[in-house]
Design a protein around this motif. Sequence first.
Motif, short mmCIF file in Angstrom:
data_model
loop_
_atom_site.label_atom_id
_atom_site.label_comp_id
_atom_site.label_asym_id
_atom_site.label_seq_id
_atom_site.Cartn_x
_atom_site.Cartn_y
_atom_site.Cartn_z
N ARG A 40 0.84 -1.21 0.00
CA ARG A 40 0.00 0.00 0.00
C ARG A 40 0.87 1.26 0.00
O ARG A 40 0.61 2.20 -0.75
CB ARG A 40 -0.95 0.00 1.19
N LEU A 41 1.90 1.28 0.84
CA LEU A 41 2.77 2.45 0.90
C LEU A 41 3.57 2.59 -0.40
O LEU A 41 3.78 3.71 -0.88
CB LEU A 41 3.71 2.36 2.11
N SER A 42 3.97 1.49 -0.99
CA SER A 42 4.69 1.53 -2.26
C SER A 42 3.83 2.14 -3.36
O SER A 42 4.33 2.92 -4.18
CB SER A 42 5.12 0.11 -2.64
N VAL A 43 2.55 1.82 -3.37
CA VAL A 43 1.64 2.40 -4.37
C VAL A 43 1.55 3.91 -4.18
O VAL A 43 1.62 4.68 -5.14
CB VAL A 43 0.24 1.74 -4.29
N ILE A 44 1.43 4.33 -2.92
CA ILE A 44 1.35 5.77 -2.64
C ILE A 44 2.63 6.47 -3.11
O ILE A 44 2.57 7.50 -3.78
CB ILE A 44 1.12 6.01 -1.13
N ILE A 45 3.77 5.92 -2.76
CA ILE A 45 5.04 6.54 -3.15
C ILE A 45 5.19 6.55 -4.68
O ILE A 45 5.66 7.53 -5.25
CB ILE A 45 6.22 5.85 -2.44
N GLY A 46 4.77 5.49 -5.32
CA GLY A 46 4.79 5.46 -6.79
C GLY A 46 3.89 6.52 -7.39
O GLY A 46 4.28 7.20 -8.36
N ASP A 47 2.71 6.69 -6.81
CA ASP A 47 1.79 7.72 -7.30
C ASP A 47 2.38 9.12 -7.09
O ASP A 47 2.30 9.97 -7.98
CB ASP A 47 0.44 7.62 -6.58
N VAL A 48 2.98 9.34 -5.92
CA VAL A 48 3.60 10.64 -5.64
C VAL A 48 4.74 10.89 -6.61
O VAL A 48 4.88 11.99 -7.16
CB VAL A 48 4.09 10.71 -4.17
N ASN A 49 5.54 9.87 -6.86
CA ASN A 49 6.65 10.02 -7.81
C ASN A 49 6.13 10.39 -9.20
O ASN A 49 6.71 11.25 -9.87
CB ASN A 49 7.47 8.73 -7.86
N LYS A 50 5.05 9.75 -9.60
CA LYS A 50 4.48 10.07 -10.91
C LYS A 50 4.00 11.53 -10.95
O LYS A 50 4.23 12.23 -11.93
CB LYS A 50 3.31 9.13 -11.20
N ILE A 51 3.39 11.96 -9.86
CA ILE A 51 2.89 13.34 -9.81
C ILE A 51 4.03 14.34 -9.88
O ILE A 51 3.98 15.31 -10.64
CB ILE A 51 2.06 13.55 -8.52
N ILE A 52 5.10 14.09 -9.11
CA ILE A 52 6.18 15.09 -9.07
C ILE A 52 7.06 15.06 -10.31
O ILE A 52 7.79 16.02 -10.56
CB ILE A 52 7.04 14.98 -7.78
N THR A 53 6.98 14.00 -11.09
CA THR A 53 7.78 13.98 -12.34
C THR A 53 6.97 14.44 -13.55
O THR A 53 7.52 14.52 -14.66
CB THR A 53 8.36 12.57 -12.60
N GLU A 54 5.71 14.79 -13.36
CA GLU A 54 4.89 15.25 -14.47
C GLU A 54 5.49 16.46 -15.20
O GLU A 54 5.46 16.52 -16.43
CB GLU A 54 3.46 15.55 -14.02
N PRO A 55 6.08 17.45 -14.47
CA PRO A 55 6.68 18.57 -15.21
C PRO A 55 7.80 18.14 -16.15
O PRO A 55 7.94 18.70 -17.24
CB PRO A 55 7.23 19.48 -14.10
#
Length: 116
Positions: A91-106
């Motif tokens: 569950r935490l890995s999914v959250i961190i993966g989602d956050v990583n995707k969000i912050i790399t969008e730029p």
Amino acid sequence: MSNVYDKAHELKRTIAESEEFQTLKSLHVEIQADEVATRMLNNFRQLQLELQQKQMQGIQITEEEAQNAQQQFELVQQHELISKLMEAEQRLSVIIGDVNKIITEPLEEIYGTPGQ
């Protein structure tokens, strides 16, 4: 620039305070208090590490090693605390993966997504 770092530290605190992280932390404490669970988990993680190192070195994993790893996985999954820990880690890995995707969008706006 410091605003970016301030936001990163805020995100770190938010993750550390999250229910998912607190659950994971609590399960780690419970497992450390259980000698059998600790030994089982350490053995399983050591096996995982050895197999990953072989793969990174380009060494083919044997059928016997693959079967052993599967048996070890099934064994640790039967231990209730370890099973809960692995679910919490996922569950935490999914959250961190989602956050990583969000912050790399730029960056994706500039370079595109991998495989494009």
